[in-house]
Motif scaffolding. Sequence first.
Motif, PDB file in Angstrom:
ATOM      1  N   PRO A 220       0.321 -12.382  -3.562  1.00  0.00           N
ATOM      2  CA  PRO A 220      -0.250 -11.059  -3.280  1.00  0.00           C
ATOM      3  C   PRO A 220      -1.313 -11.107  -2.188  1.00  0.00           C
ATOM      4  O   PRO A 220      -2.195 -11.968  -2.190  1.00  0.00           O
ATOM      5  CB  PRO A 220      -0.851 -10.658  -4.632  1.00  0.00           C
ATOM      6  N   ASP A 221      -1.190 -10.153  -1.247  1.00  0.00           N
ATOM      7  CA  ASP A 221      -2.093 -10.089  -0.103  1.00  0.00           C
ATOM      8  C   ASP A 221      -2.510  -8.631   0.096  1.00  0.00           C
ATOM      9  O   ASP A 221      -1.649  -7.749   0.146  1.00  0.00           O
ATOM     10  CB  ASP A 221      -1.389 -10.622   1.150  1.00  0.00           C
ATOM     11  N   PRO A 222      -3.820  -8.352   0.202  1.00  0.00           N
ATOM     12  CA  PRO A 222      -4.270  -6.956   0.290  1.00  0.00           C
ATOM     13  C   PRO A 222      -3.808  -6.238   1.554  1.00  0.00           C
ATOM     14  O   PRO A 222      -3.732  -5.009   1.577  1.00  0.00           O
ATOM     15  CB  PRO A 222      -5.805  -7.083   0.272  1.00  0.00           C
ATOM     16  N   THR A 223      -3.488  -6.979   2.601  1.00  0.00           N
ATOM     17  CA  THR A 223      -3.070  -6.360   3.863  1.00  0.00           C
ATOM     18  C   THR A 223      -1.554  -6.266   3.986  1.00  0.00           C
ATOM     19  O   THR A 223      -1.000  -5.206   4.301  1.00  0.00           O
ATOM     20  CB  THR A 223      -3.629  -7.166   5.056  1.00  0.00           C
ATOM     21  N   LYS A 224      -0.857  -7.369   3.709  1.00  0.00           N
ATOM     22  CA  LYS A 224       0.591  -7.429   3.924  1.00  0.00           C
ATOM     23  C   LYS A 224       1.421  -7.118   2.680  1.00  0.00           C
ATOM     24  O   LYS A 224       2.639  -7.041   2.770  1.00  0.00           O
ATOM     25  CB  LYS A 224       0.982  -8.818   4.436  1.00  0.00           C
TER      26      LYS A 224
END
Length: 641
Positions: free
Chosen positions: A546-550
Amino acid sequence: MTYVWHPGDEYLRNSNVARLMRRLGAATGDELRRASVADIGSFWDAVVDDLALPFLTPYREVVDLSRGVEWPDWFVGGALNAADACLRRWVGQIPDAVAVTHEAEDGTTRSLTFAQLDDEVARLRGALRARGVTKGDAVALYLPMGIEAVVTLYAVASLGAMLVPLFSGFAASAIAARVGDARAKVMVCADATVRRGRVVQMLPVAREAAAECPSLELVIVVGNVEESVALKGSEVAWETVLSERPDPDIERTAASDVLLLAYTSGTTGKPKGAVHTHAGFVVKTACEVAYGFDVAPGRTFSWITDMGWIMGPLSILGTHANGGTLMLYEGSPDVPDARRLWSLVERHRISTLGVSPTLIRTLRSPDNTGVDYDLSSVRTIGSTGEPWDPESYEWLARDVFRERVPVINFSGGTEVGGSFLCPYPVEDIAACSLGGPALGMDVDVVDANGAGVRGEIGELVCRQPWPAMTRGIWNDPDRYHEAYWSTFPGLWRHGDHALVDDGGWFILGRSDDVMNVAGKRVAPAEIESVVAEDPAVREAAVVGIPDPTKGEGIWVFYVAGSGDDEARVEARIRERVATRVGKPFAPSHVVQVSELPKTRSAKILRRAIRAAVVGTDPGDLSGAENPAAVETIRARVRELR
């Protein structure tokens, strides 16, 4: 230039699959595929006849779908016993031909002819029958890949009992879970096995598991390593039961009677027991080995595997259904060195050599191309279980086998009883390709609405049933329906993402492995193949985190193949992935680790790596070769943070 296998006259004229093509009037492999699913009843009837598979009672109908596509009844009214179809019939035809050869890691070998194998099976059958094992009872097998495993399989099958094959590296809790679910009455186990020169104890593990399984009444102990084993309680020695009088009578099992329960691990919950039947499993595995791997009497089939994976039973029954010789290897195939595999081929005249991409990556080097060995006996190379990288595939096909042998890279699963996708020796095969749908398998790739798609990633499904399709999950029909039929009504959803394009069919990993980066889906294998090109990388695994941007960021974990500086390796990998796959897919992290968690069959456990990063439960690791690798990765991630 990408390597492509082109068949010569030997395969186009004299292979088993070429014979089937002539029978069905098909001029090409794709024509044969279409014919095989246009009328599945007619096709599977032709397979039974072409391979002369002996039914004790002829069936009156090939398949009955009156209960729906999820619950087919195959070879209705027929009777077939796997021990009769795969062993007993050859005793009358080629009794002195070698049925099975075993080689241990120390080089010790032993062989049995079909007549000798039948005699040992009859003795074990008599001992089990005398001790109360009858039709429908479950017998667990906890053995390495040796002759005793073959004898046990046939003895259990010949009684109409159910075999429960277990991975030889299981811990006690994993054994107890499967034995308990099957309510096994007997366990056959080894005292130990040897791997990389180290004795791996099995009997103490079996005893610990047996203490948790009230259904177990008897444990038969094979002295595989020690000359003498001190027995306890309800244990009896293998030599004792084989010294008893042989029993000539094979149970007349119906086509749909259960042959084996093949347990497969899930990411959560208890293991699933896939139900396989006598006729369904024998017909499908005979089809795989005959037409995909071109086995026949006088040819030798060898696959580096374990009885706990579906390839173990498939190797035994598929080889013997075609009258071939089975060569079993127990131990590590790179001991004492990376040339051991070529030595096995030369000494045992192996015709079909089954390997994994991970094994070939381990063996690959400019000075290990097998030129000092006679590899001329090999007709096909087999592989399954994980994607290939082009460099290793082409090294094997070009450098080792000089472009004269096809790589039959096939994909299926425990619940499938064989393959969904498979190339055939009579067609052009591009490097790393799975060819196309296996014969009799109405396979497709679909989008979220169940519509077929080409040129984009989708779900792998099958639109019609096949003989070895699991008859359900043991004692859990609801779980069976939920796992395979609930996503697309009327379609079997296998849980793999796949791609069909002009280059062929490709499996891209489990559905939950595919990553979604900034709204674009990418499979781990696509990035791993790029990472593997770096000379400092021995092997790699890619997971989405999990990545907040991608939405998801890509993490690369790799095992070093050289002592290159980690920072330089990371920079090279980032640049290579950005250039070859796209800038959005440049890894967020590149992490060197000492090892990657894998199953014994060399599948990388990406879900466990992902769990180690995000701090969640990695799920069932009972089938892992090296479960401690998960904690090592977890510690390495903590260092980064």
